[in-house]
Structures are given as structure tokens and as C-alpha cells.
Scaffold this motif. Structure first.
Motif, mmCIF file in Angstrom:
data_model
loop_
_atom_site.group_PDB
_atom_site.id
_atom_site.type_symbol
_atom_site.label_atom_id
_atom_site.label_comp_id
_atom_site.label_asym_id
_atom_site.label_seq_id
_atom_site.Cartn_x
_atom_site.Cartn_y
_atom_site.Cartn_z
ATOM 1 N N UNK A 165 0.824 -1.214 -0.232
ATOM 2 C CA UNK A 165 -0.753 0.107 0.396
ATOM 3 C C UNK A 165 0.862 1.401 0.279
ATOM 4 N N UNK A 166 0.366 2.323 -0.809
ATOM 5 C CA UNK A 166 1.383 3.306 -0.483
ATOM 6 C C UNK A 166 0.087 4.446 -0.704
ATOM 7 N N UNK A 167 0.274 5.490 0.456
ATOM 8 C CA UNK A 167 -0.582 6.216 0.338
ATOM 9 C C UNK A 167 -0.076 7.676 -0.005
ATOM 10 N N UNK A 168 -0.751 8.792 -0.524
ATOM 11 C CA UNK A 168 0.172 9.450 -1.764
ATOM 12 C C UNK A 168 -1.149 10.967 -1.445
ATOM 13 N N UNK A 169 0.032 11.694 -0.913
ATOM 14 C CA UNK A 169 -0.933 13.415 -0.082
ATOM 15 C C UNK A 169 0.421 14.549 -1.387
ATOM 16 N N UNK A 170 0.188 15.486 -0.442
ATOM 17 C CA UNK A 170 0.576 16.980 -1.034
ATOM 18 C C UNK A 170 1.933 16.654 -0.854
ATOM 19 N N UNK A 171 2.399 17.264 -1.241
ATOM 20 C CA UNK A 171 4.253 17.543 -1.184
ATOM 21 C C UNK A 171 5.222 19.090 -1.040
ATOM 22 N N UNK A 172 6.326 19.263 -0.869
ATOM 23 C CA UNK A 172 6.692 20.174 -0.997
ATOM 24 C C UNK A 172 8.017 19.967 -2.416
ATOM 25 N N UNK A 173 8.237 20.978 -3.135
ATOM 26 C CA UNK A 173 9.010 20.199 -3.929
ATOM 27 C C UNK A 173 10.080 19.940 -3.550
ATOM 28 N N UNK A 174 10.587 18.702 -4.405
ATOM 29 C CA UNK A 174 11.907 18.257 -3.815
ATOM 30 C C UNK A 174 12.707 19.063 -4.307
ATOM 31 N N UNK A 175 14.271 20.330 -4.091
ATOM 32 C CA UNK A 175 15.657 20.338 -4.276
ATOM 33 C C UNK A 175 16.682 19.486 -4.920
ATOM 34 N N UNK A 176 17.273 20.058 -5.429
ATOM 35 C CA UNK A 176 19.085 19.720 -5.755
ATOM 36 C C UNK A 176 19.313 20.062 -4.412
ATOM 37 N N UNK A 177 18.847 20.428 -3.997
ATOM 38 C CA UNK A 177 19.785 20.436 -2.573
ATOM 39 C C UNK A 177 20.258 19.286 -1.707
ATOM 40 N N UNK A 178 21.371 19.335 -0.756
ATOM 41 C CA UNK A 178 21.470 18.300 0.322
ATOM 42 C C UNK A 178 20.698 18.249 0.859
ATOM 43 N N UNK A 179 20.253 16.937 1.162
ATOM 44 C CA UNK A 179 21.137 15.641 0.543
ATOM 45 C C UNK A 179 20.158 15.217 -0.986
ATOM 46 N N UNK A 180 21.040 15.671 -1.418
ATOM 47 C CA UNK A 180 20.567 15.332 -3.063
ATOM 48 C C UNK A 180 19.624 14.141 -4.032
ATOM 49 N N UNK B 171 8.339 26.493 -11.450
ATOM 50 C CA UNK B 171 7.736 26.277 -9.895
ATOM 51 C C UNK B 171 5.842 26.649 -11.281
ATOM 52 N N UNK B 172 6.863 26.166 -12.084
ATOM 53 C CA UNK B 172 4.957 25.848 -13.221
ATOM 54 C C UNK B 172 4.086 24.969 -12.780
ATOM 55 N N UNK B 173 4.275 24.249 -14.325
ATOM 56 C CA UNK B 173 3.535 22.933 -14.051
ATOM 57 C C UNK B 173 4.635 21.658 -14.139
ATOM 58 N N UNK B 174 3.834 21.437 -12.520
ATOM 59 C CA UNK B 174 4.955 20.420 -11.704
ATOM 60 C C UNK B 174 3.582 19.441 -10.542
ATOM 61 N N UNK B 175 4.166 18.631 -10.370
ATOM 62 C CA UNK B 175 2.864 17.515 -9.656
ATOM 63 C C UNK B 175 4.170 17.830 -8.150
ATOM 64 N N UNK B 176 3.978 17.848 -7.186
ATOM 65 C CA UNK B 176 4.747 17.632 -5.564
ATOM 66 C C UNK B 176 3.928 16.429 -4.983
ATOM 67 N N UNK B 177 4.631 14.836 -5.004
ATOM 68 C CA UNK B 177 3.256 14.721 -3.932
ATOM 69 C C UNK B 177 4.472 14.349 -2.702
ATOM 70 N N UNK B 178 3.879 13.609 -2.282
ATOM 71 C CA UNK B 178 4.988 12.212 -0.818
ATOM 72 C C UNK B 178 4.086 11.257 -0.688
ATOM 73 N N UNK B 179 4.594 10.189 -0.713
ATOM 74 C CA UNK B 179 4.143 8.766 -0.986
ATOM 75 C C UNK B 179 4.721 8.620 0.865
ATOM 76 N N UNK B 180 4.281 7.574 0.627
ATOM 77 C CA UNK B 180 4.370 6.726 2.200
ATOM 78 C C UNK B 180 4.062 5.790 1.989
#
Length: 157
Positions: free
Chosen positions: A20-35, A133-142
């Protein structure tokens, strides 16, 4: 070009991981450390169409779940901020299969062009698109039994 729906992302991860995988709102993944793990997708004319960023936590948990590696190995990788080659390869395979829902949503055949490990140098053009920051989908998966992480799907205009 459209983005895959969250249900498509959820179904893909559940189908490949057998969990099972829960999907919810997430923050944008950035290229900062940890990459993150970064994937690029192209259309049949070899034009860059999509950039996907998978944070290191999701790469470790999903990579471990795919190969039935114990959760502790993923937790160690996250704590060490180092993604072992086996977990990277497994997360890259998930990103390869993600080309199907990306293509389905866009109505244009898509294929994975390149996958960059957290230790790899990412081309500046790809970095710039990943930060859009335009056309993107940012999700959190559990992922049940493992843990949670973030995924960002970015359409290249």
C-alpha cells in the motif's frame, strides 16, 4: 502537456512494490543536500519533456521495497545521506516505468533518457527545469512498512 494524476502515481508504486502506498501533498523536491535522484524524459523527437526529482528518502525506501531489502538498510542510507548503488538502481527502475503514466497524461509517447544518482553531476538545463515552479506535481508517498518521501514531476515547457 498534462501531468500524471496522483492516482496514476499511486497505482504505479503500489503495483511495482506490492505494498500500500498513500499519496498526499508534498513540497517541491530541490537539488540541495541530500541530493535527489533526477530523471529526464524525452518524446519521440528526442525533445526534453519532463524532469522528475525523487528525494533521497523516497529513493531509499522505494528502492528497498522493490527488492524486499529490509527497511533498516533504507534508514541507514538516509542517515548516511548516501544512496547505495543497489537502491539507486531500483529507484531508477521505478522512474523508468513512470514514463508510461507521464506519456499517458501528456498524450505523447515518453521514454526515460537519463537517471542521475545523488552523487552525479546534473546538467544546468536539467537543474533549471527541476527548479521551475510552473507545471509540476509535488507529492509525498508513504510506502507501507518502509517510510515516506517526496516526488516532483515537472513539465518542461
Amino acid at each position: 502537456m498534462s501531468l500524471p494524476h496522483r492516482k496514476q502515481i499511486k497505482d504505479l508504486f503500489e503495483g511495482l512494490l506490492g505494498r500500500d502506498v498513500a499519496v498526499g501533498d508534498g513540497s517541491p523536491v530541490t537539488l540541495e543536500t541530500p541530493r535527489p535522484v533526477v530523471a529526464t524524459y524525452v518524446d519521440d523527437a528526442h525533445r526534453l519533456t519532463t524532469v522528475v526529482l525523487m528525494d533521497q528518502a523516497l529513493a531509499a525506501y522505494a528502492g528497498a521495497a522493490l527488492a524486499l531489502v529490509p527497511k533498516g538498510a533504507a534508514e541507514d542510507a538516509i542517515a548516511d545521506k548516501m544512496l547505495p548503488p543497489n537502491l539507486f538502481e531500483n529507484s531508477a527502475e521505478l522512474l523508468n516505468v513512470l514514463a508510461a503514466p507521464i506519456g499517458e497524461a501528456s498524450g505523447v509517447h515518453q521514454r526515460l533518457l537519463e537517471t542521475y544518482a545523488p552523487s552525479d553531476s546534473v546538467p544546468p538545463q536539467v537543474e533549471a527545469h527541476g527548479a521551475t515552479l510552473g507545471a509540476r506535481e509535488d507529492v509525498e508517498l508513504d510506502i507501507a512498512g518502509y517510510g515516506r518521501g517526496a516526488l516532483s514531476v515537472v513539465v518542461v515547457a
